[in-house]
Design an enzyme around this catalytic site. Structure first.
Site, PDB file in Angstrom:
ATOM      1  N   TYR A  62      43.758  24.695  33.707  1.00  0.00           N
ATOM      2  CA  TYR A  62      45.229  24.688  33.653  1.00  0.00           C
ATOM      3  C   TYR A  62      45.707  24.520  32.212  1.00  0.00           C
ATOM      4  CZ  TYR A  62      49.921  22.684  34.584  1.00  0.00           C
ATOM      5  OH  TYR A  62      51.262  22.393  34.610  1.00  0.00           O
ATOM      6  N   ASP A  81      59.740  33.541  46.175  1.00  0.00           N
ATOM      7  CA  ASP A  81      58.428  32.891  46.224  1.00  0.00           C
ATOM      8  C   ASP A  81      57.535  33.742  47.107  1.00  0.00           C
ATOM      9  OD1 ASP A  81      56.255  30.921  46.313  1.00  0.00           O
ATOM     10  OD2 ASP A  81      57.770  29.464  45.716  1.00  0.00           O
ATOM     11  N   ASP A  93      55.545  38.318  45.010  1.00  0.00           N
ATOM     12  CA  ASP A  93      54.268  37.900  44.433  1.00  0.00           C
ATOM     13  C   ASP A  93      54.393  38.005  42.911  1.00  0.00           C
ATOM     14  OD1 ASP A  93      51.732  37.661  43.448  1.00  0.00           O
ATOM     15  OD2 ASP A  93      50.836  39.252  44.683  1.00  0.00           O
ATOM     16  N   LYS A 101      47.856  27.092  29.900  1.00  0.00           N
ATOM     17  CA  LYS A 101      49.172  26.744  29.326  1.00  0.00           C
ATOM     18  C   LYS A 101      49.153  26.898  27.805  1.00  0.00           C
ATOM     19  CE  LYS A 101      51.564  25.986  32.990  1.00  0.00           C
ATOM     20  NZ  LYS A 101      52.645  26.913  33.328  1.00  0.00           N
ATOM     21  N   ARG A 117      56.095  32.736  49.732  1.00  0.00           N
ATOM     22  CA  ARG A 117      56.447  32.458  51.135  1.00  0.00           C
ATOM     23  C   ARG A 117      57.756  31.675  51.183  1.00  0.00           C
ATOM     24  NH1 ARG A 117      52.208  29.241  49.743  1.00  0.00           N
ATOM     25  NH2 ARG A 117      50.727  30.844  50.351  1.00  0.00           N
TER      26      ARG A 117
HETATM   27  C1  AKB Z   1      49.684  18.259  36.685  1.00  0.00           C
HETATM   28  O1  AKB Z   1      49.403  17.069  36.908  1.00  0.00           O
HETATM   29  O2  AKB Z   1      48.858  19.174  36.718  1.00  0.00           O
HETATM   30  C2  AKB Z   1      51.106  18.589  36.301  1.00  0.00           C
HETATM   31  C3  AKB Z   1      51.313  18.620  34.819  1.00  0.00           C
HETATM   32  C4  AKB Z   1      51.245  17.378  34.026  1.00  0.00           C
HETATM   33  O3  AKB Z   1      51.546  19.665  34.271  1.00  0.00           O
HETATM   34  N1  AKB Z   1      52.000  17.648  36.897  1.00  0.00           N
END
Ligand code: AKB
Length: 316
Positions: free
Chosen positions: A143, A35, A53, A147, A37
């Site tokens: 996010y 990781d 990293d 993904k 850290r």
């Molecule tokens: C989030 O809430 O961002 C994560 C997910 C559902 O991928 N737990």
């Protein structure tokens, strides 16, 4: 057996438990944790650890070669709520780390790769209930976009270069060992801590927000079983739907009240509400069941009992 595993992002919510589980299963010297850290004591004491990293290709390659790694689990990621605050940081971390390990697999420096996707690949135009494996996917978060893009690249690398990449779309994950960080589903962990400490919880989602969730033991079992399945059984090379349970804050509250009758919840929805509203409420995981024998085991009430019992010990 020549298997040697590298876990990237081993100090996070999933990485910590995955590392301990894999060390138990394959032996501590076969599983290298890494990781950016150091993590908590139980993890650091359990076997070899490298500072790494995930976005730096040379660093990742050096560790892979030095430890003669065969299997990589890439668990480093920026989750939904934090990535809305730092969009480019989230995009760069989530994509650069994936391209680094895809490249290692393409060049045959590793044999097998696990990469986590999420229910965040779905968006407001996706059917909300029993969301199918293949359906409309128009994610509205950074996010979710990272993904969904990652899933396309995984499938591309499998089709084009034969890269053995395996992936599941995690729902919200709940555990007592490690705290989550920066997700929209995190309330479902925090609520247990606050129930024990204060008998009160202010929820950042409204009372009717039903989301797909899963207890961590089920998630770890799913992760290791897809990686240990025969190559030909993995028919989906983007990412598999995975289902555990679905509940809203009222239902988890009712479950907690069976143990702590005085527990009370109140609501102050914030910027995470529209994120949660854009996600499915329940997931159809029949392809994972059919292809590699997935089955979830832990219900909401069972999870509540495990969470409260273990956290109580911790706080005492
Ligand atoms: C989030 O809430 O961002 C994560 C997910 C559902 O991928 N737990």
């Amino acid at each position: 057996m020549k298997k040697r595993i590298l876990i990237i992002g081993a100090c996070g919510q999933i990485g910590t438990e995955l590392t301990l589980y894999l060390r138990e299963k394959f032996g501590k010297h076969k599983v290298i944790a890494s990781d950016i850290r150091e993590g908590d004591k139980p993890l650091m004491k359990s076997g070899p650890f490298e500072i790494l990293d995930a976005t730096n290709y040379d660093e990742v390659e050096e560790v892979v070669i030095r430890h003669e790694i065969t299997d990589v689990y890439l668990m480093a990621a920026m989750l939904s709520a934090t990535a809305e605050k730092f969009p480019m940081k989230g995009w760069n971390l989530n994509m650069d780390s994936l391209f680094n390990v895809l490249k290692l697999a393409k060049e045959k420096k590793i044999e097998k790769l696990f990469w986590p996707s999420s229910i965040a690949v779905f968006g407001p135009t996706t059917p909300k209930n029993d969301t199918p494996q293949r359906t409309v996917m128009e994610p509205s978060t950074v996010y979710g976009i990272s993904k969904q893009t990652g899933e396309r690249w995984c499938e591309y690398y499998f089709n084009r270069y034969g890269v053995d990449v395996r992936s599941i779309r995690y729902p919200g994950l709940i555990s007592y060992k490690t705290l989550p960080g920066g997700g929209t589903t995190d309330y479902a962990v925090d609520i247990y801590h606050k129930a024990l400490k204060h008998k009160k919880y202010i929820c950042f989602l409204n009372s009717e927000t039903t989301l797909p969730m899963m207890f961590m033991d089920d998630a770890i079992r799913a992760t290791v079983s897809i990686m240990e399945a025969d190559r030909e059984d993995i028919k989906v090379r983007s990412s598999y739907n995975l289902s555990g349970m679905s509940f809203d804050p009222e239902e988890i509250t009712a479950s907690i009240k069976k143990h702590i009758p005085k527990f009370e919840i109140s609501y102050e929805p914030d910027f995470r509400q529209p994120i949660a509203d854009s996600w499915p409420q329940s997931i159809d995981d029949s392809e994972a069941r059919k292809d590699w024998g997935w089955e979830s085991k832990i219900s909401l009430d069972e999870m509540t009992e495990i969470m409260l019992t273990n956290l109580k010990d911790k706080y005492q």
